[in-house]
Scaffold this motif. Structure first.
Motif, PDB file in Angstrom:
ATOM      1  N   GLU A  50       0.824  -1.205   0.000  1.00 53.86           N
ATOM      2  CA  GLU A  50       0.000   0.000   0.000  1.00 53.86           C
ATOM      3  C   GLU A  50       0.864   1.264   0.000  1.00 53.86           C
ATOM      4  O   GLU A  50       0.570   2.219  -0.732  1.00 53.86           O
ATOM      5  CB  GLU A  50      -0.917   0.008   1.222  1.00 53.86           C
ATOM      6  N   GLU A  51       1.910   1.278   0.804  1.00 51.60           N
ATOM      7  CA  GLU A  51       2.786   2.451   0.873  1.00 51.60           C
ATOM      8  C   GLU A  51       3.513   2.673  -0.456  1.00 51.60           C
ATOM      9  O   GLU A  51       3.622   3.801  -0.933  1.00 51.60           O
ATOM     10  CB  GLU A  51       3.791   2.319   2.022  1.00 51.60           C
ATOM     11  N   VAL A  52       4.016   1.595  -1.052  1.00 46.93           N
ATOM     12  CA  VAL A  52       4.717   1.712  -2.339  1.00 46.93           C
ATOM     13  C   VAL A  52       3.740   2.128  -3.432  1.00 46.93           C
ATOM     14  O   VAL A  52       4.056   2.987  -4.263  1.00 46.93           O
ATOM     15  CB  VAL A  52       5.439   0.386  -2.695  1.00 46.93           C
ATOM     16  N   ALA A  53       2.539   1.558  -3.433  1.00 43.96           N
ATOM     17  CA  ALA A  53       1.529   1.923  -4.434  1.00 43.96           C
ATOM     18  C   ALA A  53       1.175   3.408  -4.318  1.00 43.96           C
ATOM     19  O   ALA A  53       1.083   4.105  -5.332  1.00 43.96           O
ATOM     20  CB  ALA A  53       0.285   1.063  -4.256  1.00 43.96           C
ATOM     21  N   ASP A  54       1.005   3.881  -3.084  1.00 38.89           N
ATOM     22  CA  ASP A  54       0.694   5.287  -2.874  1.00 38.89           C
ATOM     23  C   ASP A  54       1.846   6.172  -3.359  1.00 38.89           C
ATOM     24  O   ASP A  54       1.628   7.195  -3.996  1.00 38.89           O
ATOM     25  CB  ASP A  54       0.405   5.537  -1.397  1.00 38.89           C
ATOM     26  N   LEU A  55       3.054   5.755  -3.077  1.00 35.54           N
ATOM     27  CA  LEU A  55       4.240   6.512  -3.489  1.00 35.54           C
ATOM     28  C   LEU A  55       4.365   6.580  -5.016  1.00 35.54           C
ATOM     29  O   LEU A  55       4.689   7.611  -5.574  1.00 35.54           O
ATOM     30  CB  LEU A  55       5.489   5.859  -2.890  1.00 35.54           C
ATOM     31  N   LEU A  56       4.066   5.465  -5.689  1.00 34.56           N
ATOM     32  CA  LEU A  56       4.204   5.399  -7.144  1.00 34.56           C
ATOM     33  C   LEU A  56       2.944   5.847  -7.884  1.00 34.56           C
ATOM     34  O   LEU A  56       2.946   5.939  -9.114  1.00 34.56           O
ATOM     35  CB  LEU A  56       4.565   3.971  -7.581  1.00 34.56           C
ATOM     36  N   GLY A  57       1.857   6.097  -7.153  1.00 31.49           N
ATOM     37  CA  GLY A  57       0.610   6.513  -7.789  1.00 31.49           C
ATOM     38  C   GLY A  57      -0.066   5.390  -8.546  1.00 31.49           C
ATOM     39  O   GLY A  57      -0.709   5.628  -9.567  1.00 31.49           O
ATOM     40  N   LEU A  58       0.068   4.167  -8.038  1.00 32.40           N
ATOM     41  CA  LEU A  58      -0.528   2.997  -8.672  1.00 32.40           C
ATOM     42  C   LEU A  58      -1.498   2.334  -7.708  1.00 32.40           C
ATOM     43  O   LEU A  58      -1.528   2.658  -6.522  1.00 32.40           O
ATOM     44  CB  LEU A  58       0.565   1.991  -9.051  1.00 32.40           C
ATOM     45  N   SER A  59      -2.260   1.382  -8.216  1.00 30.84           N
ATOM     46  CA  SER A  59      -3.122   0.607  -7.326  1.00 30.84           C
ATOM     47  C   SER A  59      -2.278  -0.485  -6.657  1.00 30.84           C
ATOM     48  O   SER A  59      -1.300  -0.961  -7.248  1.00 30.84           O
ATOM     49  CB  SER A  59      -4.268  -0.032  -8.113  1.00 30.84           C
ATOM     50  N   PRO A  60      -2.633  -0.885  -5.448  1.00 31.00           N
ATOM     51  CA  PRO A  60      -1.873  -1.940  -4.782  1.00 31.00           C
ATOM     52  C   PRO A  60      -1.819  -3.242  -5.588  1.00 31.00           C
ATOM     53  O   PRO A  60      -0.799  -3.931  -5.592  1.00 31.00           O
ATOM     54  CB  PRO A  60      -2.618  -2.144  -3.460  1.00 31.00           C
TER      55      PRO A  60
END
Length: 138
Positions: A116-126
């Motif tokens: 979730e944190e990486v997805a939020d950082l990259l602007g992608l869905s989990p």
């Protein structure tokens, strides 16, 4: 003093550790938690190496909260990078351990939190960061 028992009552000295230091049983909960986070970071890094090159992953015991904080305790957070400092994703050990029923569930919580944190950082869905996101099986 009659009747006082000593720990070393038979003169054999203090006992040593029950397990050698390299045995998994001798690792502390914090060390095992760090290992789970490191394994998950390595797994995500193998797929998103370039995107996560300037991201630092750290573990903290508990989050710093305001004294009158009234809400759910965060499990992790992302701190933006400033200047030469990298973006930092912090995982909070104690809140995650409190929510997990066992080590397997703890591993899933860590996986889902980092995804979730990486997805939020990259602007992608989990789900696009990790297809196994939010699935009960590892």
């Amino acid at each position: 003093m009659a009747g006082v028992r000593r720990r070393d009552r038979r003169g054999r000295g203090l006992r040593g550790p029950l397990a050698p230091p390299q045995a998994p049983i001798s690792r502390t909960r914090a060390e095992r938690f760090d290992d789970l986070v490191e394994d998950e970071v390595r797994r995500l890094g193998s797929r998103w190496e370039r995107e996560l090159a300037r991201v630092e992953f750290t573990v903290a015991e508990v989050p710093d909260l305001e004294p009158r904080f009234d809400g759910p305790v965060p499990l992790g957070r992302t701190l933006p990078g400033e200047g030469e400092l990298p973006v930092q994703i912090v995982v909070y050990r104690r809140p995650l351990e409190a929510r997990a029923a066992g080590e397997q569930e703890l591993g899933r919580l860590i996986r889902d939190l980092l995804v979730e944190e990486v997805a939020d950082l990259l602007g992608l869905s989990p789900e696009s960061v990790d297809p196994s996101y939010d699935s009960p099986d590892d």
